[in-house]
Design an enzyme around this catalytic site. Sequence first.
Site, PDB file in Angstrom:
ATOM      1  CG  ASN A 147      66.169 -66.310 140.156  1.00 17.42           C
ATOM      2  OD1 ASN A 147      65.449 -67.195 140.627  1.00 17.42           O
ATOM      3  ND2 ASN A 147      67.473 -66.248 140.395  1.00 17.42           N
ATOM      4  CG  PHE A 405      72.451 -70.139 132.596  1.00 16.64           C
ATOM      5  CD1 PHE A 405      73.767 -69.737 132.436  1.00 16.64           C
ATOM      6  CD2 PHE A 405      72.162 -71.484 132.505  1.00 16.64           C
ATOM      7  CE1 PHE A 405      74.769 -70.659 132.176  1.00 16.64           C
ATOM      8  CE2 PHE A 405      73.158 -72.419 132.258  1.00 16.64           C
ATOM      9  CZ  PHE A 405      74.469 -72.000 132.091  1.00 16.64           C
ATOM     10  CB  CYS A 406      68.723 -65.682 136.289  1.00 15.20           C
ATOM     11  SG  CYS A 406      69.918 -64.399 136.420  1.00 15.20           S
ATOM     12  CG  ASN A 407      66.002 -71.774 134.916  1.00 14.81           C
ATOM     13  OD1 ASN A 407      65.517 -72.378 135.876  1.00 14.81           O
ATOM     14  ND2 ASN A 407      65.539 -71.902 133.697  1.00 14.81           N
TER      15      ASN A 407
END
Length: 476
Positions: A147, A405-407
């Site tokens: 992100n 995981f911010c992905n």
Amino acid sequence: MGRDTPMLKHDDLDLRYKEFIERCPEYKTTLIIDELREREYPQLDREKHVYLDFTGGGLYSRSQLKRHIEFLECCVMGNPHSSNPISAFTTDIVERCRRRVLRFFNADPEEYAVVFTANASHALKLVGEAYPFGNSDQLLLCYDNHNSVNGIREYDRVRGAVTRYLPIVPPGMRVPEEMLERLLSEGGDARHKLFAFPAQSNFSGVHHPLEWIVSAHKHGWDVLIDAAAFVPTNRLDLGRHHPDYVALSFYKMFVYPTGVGVLIARREALEKLHRPWFAGGTITVASVQADRYFLAPGSEGFEDGTLNYTSFPAVEIGLDYLDSIGIELIHTRVTCLIGWLIEQLLELRHGSGRSLVRLYGPADTILRGGTIAINLYDAGGNTIDHLLVEKRANERKLSIRTGCFCNPGAGETALELTKMELDACFEHAEARMMLEEFRQCIDTKSTGAVRISVGAVSNFADVNIFLDFVKEFREA
Ligand SMILES: Cc1ncc(COP(=O)(O)O)c(C=O)c1O
């Protein structure tokens, strides 16, 4: 196997180890790391932690702490922004650290500059906010971006540029090369084109080829590499690959100190950036009445305010420490451990014959790092909620990570969430959607995965403990 392993109550551990070494004999060259773990990280085994979140952050060694304290005790450091002796000394330390960072990454100081930042996200933001996007310019992102890279698209939107995304394809979670070629060649009349991708996925562990940099340059793109998940266990050689911008955080590599990252930028590429503001430390002169300012040249123009200067000796110590082990040795160890874990996990079956584990990403060790994302399935083929897996792991002092995981791009691809489903969720949200509401919105599908990541001082026992933990979900 490491001296810690006998304390495990696994009768067949020796047998497994023998089999493991037959499959990956190179692991034996890394056994020195077992001694290192005992000496430098005694708290890990003393407290019976099993740490499998190295993509979240590394671990610090005793000697790093000791050497840093010794340095601070024998020197006097002060704010580097003036010419007094203490300030001058501190400036020397900061400059020495810049040179050390360049040396670690084999970057030519004539070609590259080091900008110190708070973390990788800060380094990425410096590029995003200052890249000269204008009408019809292009930003090419990858579905596999974190992100902190995805966020750059908000800057290009503001300035009328266009964002496009390179897809990744399950189950391998890699970019189709022909798609890359097509999107790179469709830059059109754009004056400025920025291509940003991760050297290693923080979701699947996939390595996206650094050879893309040459192709992108041929098509006139500037290239931003998110190296945060790559550099802890892989050699980034900036003498061989020449991206325009590289972002990373040191805590991922050696944890201490946290709060320091870098933007390593080609000097030419740094000149191309137009900062949207100035601050103390970033200008040569500024005037209130004349309403003018001149940005300081090179790195300084990007380092807002006072640097975290007492940490810089610790950055050098951390880099020396990694060099003393050898990043290639770490890479070998991580590759052996993750390869073996993948093989073992994929063999697990319920009594019904159904697989217990689904892997998102390559099932081999070619062009991949020590991170895997999986989900567990019950005997009926239903996903076992990743939050339940995490809860049970926490109870056993097994530190793993779950979620996306911010992905989000990798998560959406792996979990087969469609644009229609996602649009609908965002449409129904009133003011601000919380994660729990999002989970409910995608109710029949899983919204996350389980991530296991090994690092410099992981050992055979760690991955076995995780394997045995997963076996507990097996139904007869
Ligand atoms: C691939 C990747 N990029 C960027 C980041 C952001 O790093 P930081 O939190 O240090 O800014 C992370 C953090 O997990 C990451 O894994």
